[in-house]
Design a protein around this motif. Structure first.
Motif, PDB file in Angstrom:
ATOM      1  N   LEU A   4      38.663  41.564 157.426  1.00 23.00           N
ATOM      2  CA  LEU A   4      37.715  41.704 158.519  1.00 23.00           C
ATOM      3  C   LEU A   4      36.409  42.287 158.009  1.00 23.00           C
ATOM      4  CD1 LEU A   4      40.056  43.365 161.180  1.00 23.00           C
ATOM      5  CD2 LEU A   4      39.497  40.946 160.972  1.00 23.00           C
ATOM      6  N   THR A   5      35.333  41.918 158.679  1.00 22.42           N
ATOM      7  CA  THR A   5      34.057  42.546 158.344  1.00 22.42           C
ATOM      8  C   THR A   5      34.075  43.965 158.896  1.00 22.42           C
ATOM      9  OG1 THR A   5      32.985  41.873 160.398  1.00 22.42           O
ATOM     10  CG2 THR A   5      32.868  40.313 158.543  1.00 22.42           C
ATOM     11  N   GLU A   6      33.095  44.764 158.525  1.00 21.55           N
ATOM     12  CA  GLU A   6      33.035  46.140 159.031  1.00 21.55           C
ATOM     13  C   GLU A   6      32.925  46.154 160.551  1.00 21.55           C
ATOM     14  OE1 GLU A   6      30.523  49.539 157.663  1.00 21.55           O
ATOM     15  OE2 GLU A   6      30.662  48.460 155.752  1.00 21.55           O
ATOM     16  N   ARG A   7      32.121  45.250 161.071  1.00 18.25           N
ATOM     17  CA  ARG A   7      31.951  45.179 162.528  1.00 18.25           C
ATOM     18  C   ARG A   7      33.260  44.783 163.206  1.00 18.25           C
ATOM     19  NH1 ARG A   7      27.958  41.243 166.004  1.00 18.25           N
ATOM     20  NH2 ARG A   7      28.706  41.962 168.013  1.00 18.25           N
ATOM     21  N   GLU A   8      33.957  43.779 162.674  1.00 23.19           N
ATOM     22  CA  GLU A   8      35.229  43.351 163.253  1.00 23.19           C
ATOM     23  C   GLU A   8      36.270  44.467 163.194  1.00 23.19           C
ATOM     24  OE1 GLU A   8      35.136  38.556 162.278  1.00 23.19           O
ATOM     25  OE2 GLU A   8      35.753  39.967 160.723  1.00 23.19           O
ATOM     26  N   ALA A   9      36.294  45.195 162.090  1.00 20.99           N
ATOM     27  CA  ALA A   9      37.231  46.315 161.957  1.00 20.99           C
ATOM     28  C   ALA A   9      36.920  47.392 162.992  1.00 20.99           C
ATOM     29  CB  ALA A   9      37.166  46.883 160.544  1.00 20.99           C
ATOM     30  N   ALA A  10      35.653  47.682 163.202  1.00 22.96           N
ATOM     31  CA  ALA A  10      35.257  48.690 164.190  1.00 22.96           C
ATOM     32  C   ALA A  10      35.638  48.235 165.599  1.00 22.96           C
ATOM     33  CB  ALA A  10      33.760  48.958 164.104  1.00 22.96           C
ATOM     34  N   GLU A  11      35.429  46.954 165.901  1.00 22.25           N
ATOM     35  CA  GLU A  11      35.796  46.429 167.214  1.00 22.25           C
ATOM     36  C   GLU A  11      37.319  46.461 167.406  1.00 22.25           C
ATOM     37  OE1 GLU A  11      34.008  42.561 167.386  1.00 22.25           O
ATOM     38  OE2 GLU A  11      32.029  43.362 167.875  1.00 22.25           O
ATOM     39  N   PHE A  12      38.038  46.150 166.358  1.00 17.95           N
ATOM     40  CA  PHE A  12      39.501  46.182 166.417  1.00 17.95           C
ATOM     41  C   PHE A  12      39.974  47.592 166.752  1.00 17.95           C
ATOM     42  CE2 PHE A  12      43.651  46.872 164.530  1.00 17.95           C
ATOM     43  CZ  PHE A  12      44.359  45.742 164.905  1.00 17.95           C
ATOM     44  N   ILE A  13      39.444  48.567 166.044  1.00 21.31           N
ATOM     45  CA  ILE A  13      39.844  49.956 166.270  1.00 21.31           C
ATOM     46  C   ILE A  13      39.420  50.414 167.661  1.00 21.31           C
ATOM     47  CG2 ILE A  13      39.412  52.337 165.545  1.00 21.31           C
ATOM     48  CD1 ILE A  13      39.276  51.191 162.649  1.00 21.31           C
TER      49      ILE A  13
END
Length: 60
Positions: A4-13
């Motif tokens: 995941l990109t950093e943004r996707e990881a942040a959205e996931f969390i």
């Protein structure tokens, strides 16, 4: 790594963290027995009346 990109990881969390915490809180250990209520006791089922016996029925 999930790829995941950093943004996707942040959205996931951001999406899953509150849900995981709510699930953890719901499955946490029970409170001490002094504060826990007892479950209601079930009364035994009422006895059903037996059908009347015929006077012509033979008994053993």
């Amino acid at each position: 790594m999930l790829g995941l990109t950093e943004r996707e990881a942040a959205e996931f969390i951001t999406f899953w963290a509150p849900r995981i915490q709510a699930t953890d809180a719901a499955s946490s250990p029970s409170p001490p027995s002094s504060t826990r209520r007892s479950p209601p006791t079930a009364s035994p089922p009422a006895a059903s009346p037996s059908p009347p016996r015929s006077s012509s029925a033979s008994t053993w």
